[in-house]
Design an enzyme around this catalytic site. Structure first.
Site, PDB file in Angstrom:
ATOM      1  N   SER A   1       0.849  -1.195   0.000  1.00  0.00           N
ATOM      2  CA  SER A   1       0.000   0.000   0.000  1.00  0.00           C
ATOM      3  C   SER A   1       0.884   1.244   0.000  1.00  0.00           C
ATOM      4  O   SER A   1       1.999   1.232   0.537  1.00  0.00           O
ATOM      5  CB  SER A   1      -0.880   0.014   1.242  1.00  0.00           C
ATOM      6  OG  SER A   1      -1.489   1.282   1.388  1.00  0.00           O
TER       7      SER A   1
ATOM      8  N   TYR B   1      -4.001  -0.576   9.698  1.00  0.00           N
ATOM      9  CA  TYR B   1      -3.791  -0.895   8.285  1.00  0.00           C
ATOM     10  C   TYR B   1      -2.357  -0.586   7.874  1.00  0.00           C
ATOM     11  O   TYR B   1      -1.657  -1.416   7.283  1.00  0.00           O
ATOM     12  CB  TYR B   1      -4.781  -0.095   7.426  1.00  0.00           C
ATOM     13  CG  TYR B   1      -4.668  -0.379   5.949  1.00  0.00           C
ATOM     14  CD1 TYR B   1      -5.213  -1.538   5.403  1.00  0.00           C
ATOM     15  CD2 TYR B   1      -4.008   0.510   5.095  1.00  0.00           C
ATOM     16  CE1 TYR B   1      -5.100  -1.804   4.043  1.00  0.00           C
ATOM     17  CE2 TYR B   1      -3.896   0.249   3.737  1.00  0.00           C
ATOM     18  CZ  TYR B   1      -4.444  -0.904   3.222  1.00  0.00           C
ATOM     19  OH  TYR B   1      -4.333  -1.162   1.886  1.00  0.00           O
TER      20      TYR B   1
END
Ligand code: ZN
Length: 656
Positions: free
Chosen positions: A540, A553
């Site tokens: 990410s 996350y």
């Protein structure tokens, strides 16, 4: 064997070509009659051409068409007049015949006519049907096959001894037909090859084929050679690494990666466990056209080196006498009969390997029935060599062209039911890989319906479930060569002050722990990948540029990235490459509903369109863009790259 003719389903009786299509499909629907492109049919029609001349035209099955699914366009229209004259020639080489057939057609775009077109032309009946029926071949492939065929059919068939398909067979069949056909003749028996039937109507010709094959079945039953039962096989080996090891060895012998698909077939396993299996299967295939797909003999057990040596010797025995020098095909087996693993089929695609497996299941039935009849006897290997190294077949292979980049390889993608995962499945399938998709969503099972896709509903946090999924992938295709770790969750934004332990742990268990387990469990398979294993981690943008409210996350993806870097270091000696992509702002995924998108855009004071392109290049990044990068990272372009992190985000000023 029952006729499938159905007056309610048949086309108009005045339309011969439509009737030809109809009964061809009836034949094709029964795999004991024809398998995968085998067999052919024809009809003779009179047509008036543009110049006003009436011409007799033979519509014969074109190459590349399967009787089961054939359409009118699959029949090649060839003028009868030159065909009949060609049949009178003393000799015609294969290339000459192919050229003559192609240049005598009335539709330039039609497929190449069957090499058995001349044989169809010389039979003086409007409809001609040809199959390689299992029951007939079981009778024919015995020591006294010809006498048994005579005993079975009496004077209803003209018997033609074995000759390789092509002009010589057509000539011999014409001679035999002229000399022997009588008022009771309804067909022709080609020894070690198959049956022809013919008639004045589509129904008559078709039902005569059914009658002839039915007679063969009844003959076998009378001789206690129809229902051949085998003792129940011993327990199946637990699916696992041995199949991947075998696939690796076979692929090395071939010189390219191949799938090794295991057939879920207890009967084949029982056959593989017979003490005389080598003797029976070592005779050769049931019909010569199988040799092209299955090779002359299967490999018994797992001695690939021994098989290769025997194949080289077989080539050397026959090649010196071949009319033209041949180049040896790859010496790797296509069929494996292993007492523990059962029947396995190798191929460069799932379709090919499935066809090989099906053909061999029929071969087993033929062998067992012929054995019960007194002894299976295949053609001499010289005849089989001639078909395996037949110029026409070799030309077909050359025409098939370059295989897809990932042909014969297997990829496994997690979180594959939607978004980036589903796009990765599509990108890998498009490059010729067989793909196994994992997802919690049961929709994964039907994401694609094709032989090179297997969807498994699986929660990646369940290690036992992951092990079962890897075992299923291995049984289905033979291993895992490429692993795309994509499954992940993105919970709603939450500041650290409000972040509960349970939520933190849940995010880490899916985004991090599950990937550790998957990497660990898949490693033995990746290590056996014929072209070396590749792993792509979907990271990410949050790794290099985290955002507030995404602690769990961001931390999970950062740890995952670090895990990938360590894997790259540890697995370099195994040739396994591990790389990471960092996508950002991919909006066509499940997380981004219209409402969420509109809300985020408003938050930044942007239109949805501008929000989507809020990056250095002002481009929108889609799931497909990410998937294409993932697939390329598995390919040769990245052959020298491991441990890399590549952003796919349109450029991010916090990262650059
Ligand atoms: Zn044939």
């Amino acid at each position: 064997m029952e006729s499938r003719w159905n007056d309610a389903a048949r086309p108009d009786l005045g339309d011969d070509l439509a009737l030809r299509v109809y009964t061809s499909r009836l034949l094709g629907a029964d795999k004991t009659l024809v398998l995968h492109g085998g067999g052919n049919t024809s009809v003779k029609c009179t047509e008036t051409n543009l110049l006003g001349d009436a011409e007799e035209i033979l519509y014969v099955k074109g190459s590349g068409w399967d009787l089961e699914t054939i359409e009118a366009a699959g029949f090649s229209p060839v003028r009868m007049e030159p065909l009949k004259r060609l049949a009178q020639l003393p000799a015609l080489s294969d290339p000459e015949m192919v050229n003559e057939l192609a240049t005598r057609m009335t539709r330039a775009t039609a497929p190449a006519p069957s090499v058995e077109a001349i044989l169809h032309a010389i039979l003086p009946y409007p409809f001609v049907d040809h199959t390689h029926a299992d029951a007939f071949i079981a009778i024919s492939n015995t020591a006294d096959g010809e006498a048994r065929i005579r005993e079975c059919y009496g004077d209803r068939v003209v018997i033609v001894p074995y000759v390789m398909p092509g002009f010589d067979l057509a000539r011999l069949a014409a001679q035999r037909f002229a000399a022997e056909a009588g008022p009771r003749t309804i067909g022709m028996a080609l020894c070690n090859h198959g049956l022809f039937s013919f008639g004045g109507t589509a129904r008559e010709s078709y039902e005569r084929m059914i009658e002839l094959v039915g007679d063969a079945e009844r003959y076998l039953a009378r001789h206690r050679a129809w229902d051949v039962t085998l003792p129940a096989p011993q327990a199946e080996a637990a699916p696992g690494l041995e199949q991947a090891v075998l696939r690796q060895t076979i692929s090395q012998a071939a010189g390219f990666p191949m799938l090794l698909m295991r057939r879920d077939d207890a009967r084949a396993r029982a056959f593989a466990q017979r003490p005389d299996v080598a003797e029976l299967a070592g005779q050769g295939p049931a019909t010569p056209d199988h040799v092209i797909r299955t090779k002359r003999v299967p490999m018994i057990g797992r001695d690939v080196a021994g098989y290769v040596e025997a194949y080289r010797a077989y080539f050397a025995r026959h090649e010196p006498q071949a009319k033209e020098r041949k180049t040896m095909l790859d010496p790797a087996p296509r069929v494996v009969l292993d007492p523990a693993l059962g029947l396995l089929a190798a191929g460069r695609s799932a379709k090919d390997a499935t066809i090989v497996g099906e053909i061999y299941e029929h071969t087993i039935d033929v062998i067992l029935r012929a054995t019960a009849l007194g002894g299976y006897r295949a053609l001499p290997e010289r005849d089989l060599f001639d078909v395996e190294y037949w110029d026409l077949e070799q030309a077909k292979l050359r025409k098939a062209g370059k295989p897809a980049p990932f042909a014969g390889e297997i990829a496994l993608v997690t979180g594959a039911a939607s978004g980036i995962g589903a796009a990765c499945v599509a990108a890998l399938l498009a490059r010729g890989a067989a793909v196994v998709g994992l997802d919690r969503d049961p929709a994964i099972e039907t994401l694609h319906r094709r032989p090179d896709y297997l969807g498994i509903a699986c929660d990646v946090t369940d290690v036992a479930g992951l092990r079962r999924a890897l075992a299923r992938a291995t049984a289905a295709y033979g291993g895992v060569d490429m692993l795309v770790c994509n499954a992940g969750i993105f919970p709603g934004g939450r500041r650290i002050a409000d972040l509960a332990d349970a939520e933190w742990r849940n995010v880490l268990s899916v985004n991090l722990d599950a990937n550790l387990a998957l990497l660990r469990e898949a490693h033995p398979l990746l290590k056996r990948a014929p072209r070396n294993g590749r792993v792509v981690i979907v990271g990410s943008k949050n790794v290099p540029a985290p955002g507030p409210g995404a602690a769990a996350y961001s931390a999970s993806k950062a740890a995952l990235t670090q895990l990938a870097r360590v894997a790259a270091l540890e697995w370099g000696d195994d040739g396994i490459r591990v790389n990471t992509v960092h996508p950002n702002a991919v909006f066509d995924t499940g997380i981004w509903t219209e409402a969420v998108l509109a809300e985020r855009a408003r938050h930044y004071g942007l239109s949805v369109n501008d929000y989507k392109r809020n990056n250095v290049l002002h481009v929108e990044i889609t799931s497909r863009d990410v998937a294409e990068l993932v697939a390329e990272m598995c390919g040769p372009l990245f052959a020298g790259t491991t441990g890399a992190q590549v952003p796919i985000d349109g450029g991010n000023d916090r990262v650059i």
